[in-house]
Design a protein around this motif. Structure first.
Motif, PDB file in Angstrom:
ATOM      1  N   SER A   9       0.839  -1.282   0.127  1.00 37.71           N
ATOM      2  CA  SER A   9       0.060   0.027   0.027  1.00 37.71           C
ATOM      3  C   SER A   9       0.742   1.273  -0.032  1.00 37.71           C
ATOM      4  CB  SER A   9      -0.921   0.041   1.367  1.00 37.71           C
ATOM      5  OG  SER A   9      -1.550  -1.317   1.455  1.00 37.71           O
ATOM      6  N   ASN A  10       1.785   1.149   0.849  1.00 34.50           N
ATOM      7  CA  ASN A  10       2.695   2.573   0.723  1.00 34.50           C
ATOM      8  C   ASN A  10       3.607   2.681  -0.546  1.00 34.50           C
ATOM      9  OD1 ASN A  10       2.331   2.498   3.433  1.00 34.50           O
ATOM     10  ND2 ASN A  10       4.163   1.950   4.326  1.00 34.50           N
ATOM     11  N   ASP A  11       4.030   1.493  -1.153  1.00 26.47           N
ATOM     12  CA  ASP A  11       4.605   1.826  -2.610  1.00 26.47           C
ATOM     13  C   ASP A  11       3.556   2.482  -3.514  1.00 26.47           C
ATOM     14  OD1 ASP A  11       6.622   0.592  -1.647  1.00 26.47           O
ATOM     15  OD2 ASP A  11       6.426  -1.329  -2.489  1.00 26.47           O
ATOM     16  N   PHE A  12       2.334   1.852  -3.165  1.00 28.09           N
ATOM     17  CA  PHE A  12       1.262   2.531  -4.263  1.00 28.09           C
ATOM     18  C   PHE A  12       0.922   4.014  -4.025  1.00 28.09           C
ATOM     19  CE2 PHE A  12      -2.925   3.418  -5.506  1.00 28.09           C
ATOM     20  CZ  PHE A  12      -3.035   3.054  -6.976  1.00 28.09           C
ATOM     21  N   ARG A  13       0.989   4.207  -2.696  1.00 28.73           N
ATOM     22  CA  ARG A  13       0.741   5.603  -2.417  1.00 28.73           C
ATOM     23  C   ARG A  13       1.823   6.421  -2.820  1.00 28.73           C
ATOM     24  NH1 ARG A  13       0.837   5.229   3.754  1.00 28.73           N
ATOM     25  NH2 ARG A  13       1.013   7.321   3.700  1.00 28.73           N
ATOM     26  N   LEU A  14       2.870   6.106  -2.776  1.00 29.91           N
ATOM     27  CA  LEU A  14       4.092   6.808  -3.093  1.00 29.91           C
ATOM     28  C   LEU A  14       4.130   7.140  -4.540  1.00 29.91           C
ATOM     29  CD1 LEU A  14       6.700   8.001  -1.520  1.00 29.91           C
ATOM     30  CD2 LEU A  14       7.940   6.088  -2.246  1.00 29.91           C
ATOM     31  N   LYS A  15       3.945   6.021  -5.195  1.00 26.44           N
ATOM     32  CA  LYS A  15       4.231   6.040  -6.587  1.00 26.44           C
ATOM     33  C   LYS A  15       3.060   6.729  -7.332  1.00 26.44           C
ATOM     34  CE  LYS A  15       5.267   2.736 -10.507  1.00 26.44           C
ATOM     35  NZ  LYS A  15       5.254   1.542 -10.887  1.00 26.44           N
ATOM     36  N   TYR A  16       1.746   6.696  -6.876  1.00 28.53           N
ATOM     37  CA  TYR A  16       0.626   7.430  -7.692  1.00 28.53           C
ATOM     38  C   TYR A  16       0.006   8.393  -6.741  1.00 28.53           C
ATOM     39  CZ  TYR A  16       0.986   2.972 -10.518  1.00 28.53           C
ATOM     40  OH  TYR A  16       1.789   2.098 -11.227  1.00 28.53           O
ATOM     41  N   LEU A  17       0.031   8.291  -5.376  1.00 29.89           N
ATOM     42  CA  LEU A  17      -0.843   9.487  -4.922  1.00 29.89           C
ATOM     43  C   LEU A  17      -0.097  10.346  -4.019  1.00 29.89           C
ATOM     44  CD1 LEU A  17      -3.226   6.658  -3.376  1.00 29.89           C
ATOM     45  CD2 LEU A  17      -3.556   7.915  -5.343  1.00 29.89           C
ATOM     46  N   ASN A  18       1.293  10.431  -4.493  1.00 32.12           N
ATOM     47  CA  ASN A  18       2.210  11.468  -3.772  1.00 32.12           C
ATOM     48  C   ASN A  18       1.962  11.360  -2.329  1.00 32.12           C
ATOM     49  OD1 ASN A  18       3.720  13.602  -3.564  1.00 32.12           O
ATOM     50  ND2 ASN A  18       2.309  14.987  -4.216  1.00 32.12           N
ATOM     51  N   SER A  19       2.104  10.291  -1.701  1.00 32.06           N
ATOM     52  CA  SER A  19       1.497  10.088  -0.300  1.00 32.06           C
ATOM     53  C   SER A  19       2.523   9.337   0.559  1.00 32.06           C
ATOM     54  CB  SER A  19       0.335   9.430  -0.184  1.00 32.06           C
ATOM     55  OG  SER A  19      -0.076   9.132   1.015  1.00 32.06           O
ATOM     56  N   ASN A  20       3.016   9.862   1.560  1.00 31.33           N
ATOM     57  CA  ASN A  20       4.201   8.973   2.559  1.00 31.33           C
ATOM     58  C   ASN A  20       3.816   9.495   3.908  1.00 31.33           C
ATOM     59  OD1 ASN A  20       6.162  11.004   3.520  1.00 31.33           O
ATOM     60  ND2 ASN A  20       5.739  11.309   1.608  1.00 31.33           N
ATOM     61  N   ASP A  21       4.068   8.648   4.860  1.00 30.78           N
ATOM     62  CA  ASP A  21       3.729   8.655   6.274  1.00 30.78           C
ATOM     63  C   ASP A  21       4.446  10.201   6.809  1.00 30.78           C
ATOM     64  OD1 ASP A  21       1.943   6.720   6.215  1.00 30.78           O
ATOM     65  OD2 ASP A  21       3.442   5.349   7.202  1.00 30.78           O
ATOM     66  N   MET A  22       5.569  10.201   6.403  1.00 32.68           N
ATOM     67  CA  MET A  22       6.098  11.386   6.978  1.00 32.68           C
ATOM     68  C   MET A  22       5.340  12.765   6.892  1.00 32.68           C
ATOM     69  SD  MET A  22       9.065  12.044   8.760  1.00 32.68           S
ATOM     70  CE  MET A  22      10.565  11.194   8.468  1.00 32.68           C
ATOM     71  N   ASP A  23       5.271  12.954   5.438  1.00 31.90           N
ATOM     72  CA  ASP A  23       4.386  14.321   5.250  1.00 31.90           C
ATOM     73  C   ASP A  23       2.953  14.251   5.508  1.00 31.90           C
ATOM     74  OD1 ASP A  23       6.688  14.808   3.731  1.00 31.90           O
ATOM     75  OD2 ASP A  23       6.068  14.426   1.661  1.00 31.90           O
ATOM     76  N   ASP A  24       2.370  12.908   5.488  1.00 34.04           N
ATOM     77  CA  ASP A  24       0.892  12.592   5.872  1.00 34.04           C
ATOM     78  C   ASP A  24       0.887  12.896   7.501  1.00 34.04           C
ATOM     79  OD1 ASP A  24       0.987  12.360   3.133  1.00 34.04           O
ATOM     80  OD2 ASP A  24       0.076  10.278   3.307  1.00 34.04           O
ATOM     81  N   ARG A  25       1.778  12.839   7.936  1.00 33.83           N
ATOM     82  CA  ARG A  25       1.806  12.752   9.581  1.00 33.83           C
ATOM     83  C   ARG A  25       1.000  11.528  10.050  1.00 33.83           C
ATOM     84  NH1 ARG A  25       0.435  18.926  11.573  1.00 33.83           N
ATOM     85  NH2 ARG A  25       2.141  19.633  10.336  1.00 33.83           N
ATOM     86  N   THR A  26       1.319  10.463   9.431  1.00 37.24           N
ATOM     87  CA  THR A  26       0.416   9.153   9.679  1.00 37.24           C
ATOM     88  C   THR A  26       1.528   7.985  10.320  1.00 37.24           C
ATOM     89  OG1 THR A  26       0.332   8.605   7.275  1.00 37.24           O
ATOM     90  CG2 THR A  26      -1.455   9.439   8.505  1.00 37.24           C
ATOM     91  N   ILE A  27       2.712   8.322  10.931  1.00 36.27           N
ATOM     92  CA  ILE A  27       3.574   7.442  11.487  1.00 36.27           C
ATOM     93  C   ILE A  27       2.794   6.768  12.587  1.00 36.27           C
ATOM     94  CG2 ILE A  27       5.680   7.173  12.610  1.00 36.27           C
ATOM     95  CD1 ILE A  27       6.736   9.572  10.703  1.00 36.27           C
ATOM     96  N   LYS A  28       3.083   5.388  12.577  1.00 32.75           N
ATOM     97  CA  LYS A  28       2.510   4.632  13.705  1.00 32.75           C
ATOM     98  C   LYS A  28       3.788   4.105  14.337  1.00 32.75           C
ATOM     99  CE  LYS A  28      -0.641   2.163  11.908  1.00 32.75           C
ATOM    100  NZ  LYS A  28      -1.999   1.350  11.944  1.00 32.75           N
ATOM    101  N   LEU A  29       3.941   3.644  15.753  1.00 30.34           N
ATOM    102  CA  LEU A  29       4.942   3.209  16.312  1.00 30.34           C
ATOM    103  C   LEU A  29       4.983   1.783  15.838  1.00 30.34           C
ATOM    104  CD1 LEU A  29       4.848   5.452  19.588  1.00 30.34           C
ATOM    105  CD2 LEU A  29       6.366   5.797  17.448  1.00 30.34           C
ATOM    106  N   LYS A  30       6.161   0.964  16.225  1.00 27.45           N
ATOM    107  CA  LYS A  30       6.015  -0.274  15.902  1.00 27.45           C
ATOM    108  C   LYS A  30       5.261  -1.204  17.022  1.00 27.45           C
ATOM    109  CE  LYS A  30       9.833  -3.566  14.436  1.00 27.45           C
ATOM    110  NZ  LYS A  30       9.280  -4.668  14.616  1.00 27.45           N
ATOM    111  N   ASP A  31       5.188  -0.859  18.127  1.00 27.21           N
ATOM    112  CA  ASP A  31       4.470  -1.364  18.963  1.00 27.21           C
ATOM    113  C   ASP A  31       3.128  -0.508  19.210  1.00 27.21           C
ATOM    114  OD1 ASP A  31       3.355  -2.269  21.328  1.00 27.21           O
ATOM    115  OD2 ASP A  31       5.138  -2.575  22.473  1.00 27.21           O
TER     116      ASP A  31
END
Ligand SMILES: Nc1nc2c(ncn2[C@@H]2O[C@H](COP(=O)(O)OP(=O)(O)O)[C@@H](O)[C@H]2O)c(=O)[nH]1
Ligand SMILES: [Mg+2]
Length: 426
Positions: free
Chosen positions: A246-268
């Protein structure tokens, strides 16, 4: 009851080890297994809700019970009505690890896959025998009259068509997720109404080591929307590979990544904190549910024309140029929709054969859900549990609620937004 344990060959006591018992070392342990299954026609996303009902109940039980070690045996996924890709053959006996992150689930509750249970439990006559199976059913009379009260009473299995029957070894065979080597020693029918907590009296861990409930969709949440509900929900993280795709798709087509989108989740997931500052990728996401909803929810299902009209209005309002469509419609309707949105960039996820073979229809649906959950703004389908799960994921990611709880309207002018199920953090 204590006496019956000593007598019962099921539970070899430490001091009573004999030939029969030594071959069954594991019977010495205080491990107990909770198994369940759901009404066959129910879809994937309602089944996920049933898991949360089970998980929060068992969590509470474990808190209260100082003697037994309870484990939930996860029912394999299979034969779902909507999993219709013919090129994938039968989609049966799919373990939870295909869709979910087992480590995350285990941080909430001790869970094991059915195949692990089968390995763990010694078999007799090549069968893995579940000690007792409770077949739950609704009280039809109560539904007819509408006068609801808690109920948990044994009823005659003869008056119910149950999908279990005795085999030549006197055990009950049945569907058991397609495993012919799984059987039950006893089957009991129960007329039930109430919350999961009321099942506690049926567990009887002094008598039974493995306890199964069929039609587990009947007991209700005992703590819907509580911190504990949301903890269980947060533990249902998806398989990391599905996130990667899903992340690859977001980056490639939707100009979307967790850093810019402020959607980072912690590992735990236990370390994630309350927030409402997620922005999401610069796209609108839509869940357009078709197929059986066109009949079952006709009033809230728009025509393609009217869906396109509403999508355009949202795009204008939000000043966005990109729209991601998750849908279970046929190709032609998607092409029609895309045609009506030709001033915008319209995307859907089309899996490679490799991804399809590996993650099946269930995994592809989760990829759609992940991509929808990361959008700047989400518009779902009224009363679809598929949309509900996306809304929950957005609550967990920390989006402002006004970007999440929106639905497409049917062709009638009046259209209600539906409920806002906001997250509660512990
Ligand atoms: N890939 C994909 N599958 C979908 C979509 N909408 C529905 N489906 C499929 O149809 C099923 C719908 O059943 P269910 O999970 O019960 O959700 P509900 O019926 O919408 O409440 C899903 O589990 C998916 O298999 C979608 O947007 N994308
Ligand atoms: Mg459904």
């Amino acid at each position: 009851i204590i006496k019956s344990i000593a007598n019962d060959i099921l539970y070899c006591q430490k001091e009573k080890i004999n030939e029969k018992c030594t071959s069954r070392q594991s019977y010495l342990s205080n491990k107990r297994y909770f198994l369940y299954d759901v009404n066959p026609p129910e879809g994937f996303n309602l089944r996920r809700d049933v898991y949360i009902r089970v998980a929060t109940f068992l969590k509470q039980l474990i808190k209260d019970d100082k003697i037994f070690q309870w484990n939930v045996v996860l029912p394999p996924w299979g034969n779902l009505y909507h999993w219709q890709s013919v090129d994938l053959g039968s989609q049966q006996q799919i373990p939870w690890q295909t869709f979910f992150d087992m480590e995350s689930l285990k941080k909430y509750l001790p869970v094991i896959e059915l195949f692990e249970f089968i390995k763990e439990i010694p078999s007799e006559n090549e069968e893995t025998i579940i000690d007792v199976l409770y077949f739950l059913k609704n009280d039809e009379e109560m539904f007819r009259i509408g006068n609801f009260e808690d109920k948990n009473i044994f009823s005659d299995c003869l008056n119910t068509t149950i999908p279990y029957k005795k085999n030549s070894y006197k055990q009950y065979t049945g569907s058991f997720w397609g495993y012919t080597n799984v059987t039950a020693r006893e089957v009991k029918c129960i007329t039930f109404h109430g919350t999961t907590i009321n099942l506690k009296k049926n567990l009887q861990p002094l008598l039974y080591r493995s306890i199964m409930f069929d039609h587990m969709e009947i007991p209700l949440h005992y703590n819907y929307g509580s911190v504990d509900y949301w903890n269980a929900r947060r533990s249902m993280r998806y398989n990391t590979e599905l996130h990667q795709i899903s992340n690859d798709f977001r980056l490639k087509y939707l100009n979307s990544n967790d850093m810019d989108d402020r959607t980072i989740k912690l590992k735990d997931w236990r370390l994630d904190k309350k927030k409402r500052n997620a922005i999401g990728g610069p796209y609108l996401s839509i869940h357009l549910r078709r197929q059986d909803f066109l009949i079952g929810h006709a009033a809230s299902s728009p025509t393609i024309e009217y869906a396109a009209f509403q999508i355009k209005a949202f795009l204008k309002l939000l000043d966005l140029k990109i729209v991601y469509i998750a849908t279970d419609t046929n190709n032609q309707e998607y092409i029609d929709l895309k045609e009506k949105l030709k001033d915008y960039s319209v995307f859907r996820y089309i899996p490679t054969q490799f991804v399809k073979n590996k993650f099946k229809d269930g995994g592809i649906a989760i990829i759609d859900q992940i991509i929808c959950s990361h959008a700047r703004y989400f518009v779902g389908t009224h009363e679809s549990t598929f949309s509900f799960r996306i809304q929950e994921d957005r609550e967990i990611l920390g989006f402002p609620t006004n970007t999440t709880f929106n639905v497409l309207c049917g062709n009638e002018i009046k259209c209600s937004i539906g409920n806002k199920w906001e997250i509660i953090w512990g």
